[in-house]
Design a protein around this motif. Structure first.
Motif, mmCIF file in Angstrom:
data_model
loop_
_atom_site.group_PDB
_atom_site.id
_atom_site.type_symbol
_atom_site.label_atom_id
_atom_site.label_comp_id
_atom_site.label_asym_id
_atom_site.label_seq_id
_atom_site.Cartn_x
_atom_site.Cartn_y
_atom_site.Cartn_z
ATOM 1 N N LEU A 1 -5.104 -2.556 -2.008
ATOM 2 C CA LEU A 1 -4.101 -1.526 -1.758
ATOM 3 C C LEU A 1 -4.695 -0.361 -0.979
ATOM 4 C CD1 LEU A 1 -2.503 -1.381 -5.326
ATOM 5 C CD2 LEU A 1 -1.730 -2.721 -3.351
ATOM 6 N N ASP A 2 -3.825 0.374 -0.315
ATOM 7 C CA ASP A 2 -4.258 1.599 0.344
ATOM 8 C C ASP A 2 -4.818 2.572 -0.682
ATOM 9 O OD1 ASP A 2 -3.365 0.616 2.759
ATOM 10 O OD2 ASP A 2 -1.422 1.651 2.657
ATOM 11 N N VAL A 3 -5.803 3.327 -0.264
ATOM 12 C CA VAL A 3 -6.434 4.285 -1.168
ATOM 13 C C VAL A 3 -5.408 5.237 -1.764
ATOM 14 C CG1 VAL A 3 -8.089 6.192 -1.290
ATOM 15 C CG2 VAL A 3 -8.655 4.139 0.021
ATOM 16 N N SER A 4 -4.384 5.565 -0.993
ATOM 17 C CA SER A 4 -3.395 6.539 -1.447
ATOM 18 C C SER A 4 -2.598 6.069 -2.654
ATOM 19 C CB SER A 4 -2.432 6.886 -0.306
ATOM 20 O OG SER A 4 -1.759 5.722 0.141
ATOM 21 N N VAL A 5 -2.495 4.746 -2.860
ATOM 22 C CA VAL A 5 -1.699 4.240 -3.983
ATOM 23 C C VAL A 5 -2.557 3.630 -5.093
ATOM 24 C CG1 VAL A 5 0.311 3.814 -2.531
ATOM 25 C CG2 VAL A 5 -1.337 1.978 -2.928
ATOM 26 N N GLN A 6 -3.871 3.508 -4.867
ATOM 27 C CA GLN A 6 -4.731 2.932 -5.895
ATOM 28 C C GLN A 6 -4.662 3.722 -7.202
ATOM 29 O OE1 GLN A 6 -8.728 2.361 -4.464
ATOM 30 N NE2 GLN A 6 -8.117 0.926 -2.877
#
Length: 251
Positions: A167-172
């Protein structure tokens, strides 16, 4: 009683032994991590427990019940797995409703519509997502659906294979916070595979470090705060992570 017990577990792919002599006990309600480099055998252990790597010897028990070498319905009601890649784990031609209803249909359970809506709410998705297809969802939304699917049969044990690494870091952090909340609210036991030590620090109580198919050390996650590891490989892994990976919030 241990939620998961592994005794002298050896796992092979054909003629190649990839996991040797693993002994682990995960307590009920615990969040336990398997960590190590890629190829160390972490995910293979989860697959053996789930019935996806059937060529193993030793003993596997889940909630006190010996584990066979194949997937069975009784086991599916106790233990479910969330896979690494949310883009590959959902059927592209099934709506979210179809994905979540399928376990209930297979097990002959009723009240499906209400259960689907309830589980969507539990993972933070509005009911308007119910009839969307996977390609209409973001990566984080897909992983929320995958988590909801795993929870449909109300298991007590969850196997988490790098649940945020794709996943993108922003949603991890959102997914990790969701998993942490679900564990607390539903009394779940987690066995999580990850290479990310900050995730272990945030999510887990204890960790087993694997190297070349063997467990070299079992330690409390609190050891990540001060580096109090005994095995040289674990010490090197800790140093390579930059030392103390502790976080006030999810990584």
């Amino acid at each position: 009683m241990s939620a998961i017990s592994l005794r002298n577990l050896d796992i092979s792919y054909g003629q190649t032994k990839v996991v040797t002599g693993v002994n682990i006990d995960v307590a009920e309600g615990e969040s336990f991590a398997l960590v190590g480099e890629s190829g160390s055998g972490k995910s293979t252990v989860l697959k053996a427990i789930a019935g996806l790597a059937p060529d193993w010897t030793g003993e596997i028990s889940v909630l006190g019940q010996p584990r066979g070498h194949k997937v069975d319905r009784a086991f599916a009601g106790q233990c479910q797995m969330v896979f690494q890649d949310p883009y590959a784990s959902l059927h592209p031609r099934k709506t979210v409703d179809g994905v979540l209803s399928e376990p209930l249909m297979i097990h002959g359970l009723g009240n499906r519509s209400a259960r689907v809506v309830e589980m969507l709410q539990a993972v933070g998705l509005d009911k308007r997502f119910r009839f969307r297809f996977p390609h209409q969802l973001s990566g984080g939304q897909r992983q929320r659906v995958a988590i909801a699917r795993a929870l449909m049969l109300e298991p007590k044990v969850m196997l988490l294979d790098e649940p945020t690494s794709a996943l993108d870091v922003s949603v991890q952090a959102e997914i990790l916070n969701l998993l942490k909340r679900l564990r607390r609210e539903q009394g779940l036991t987690y066995l999580m595979v990850t290479h990310n030590l900050p995730v272990v620090s945030f999510m887990c109580d204890r960790m087993a470090v694997m190297n070349k198919g063997r467990v070299v050390e079992i330690a409390p996650a609190s050891a990540l705060h001060d580096g109090s590891f005994s095995d040289p490989y674990t010490q090197a892994l800790y140093a390579a992570s930059g030392g103390n990976p502790d976080r006030k919030e999810a990584p």
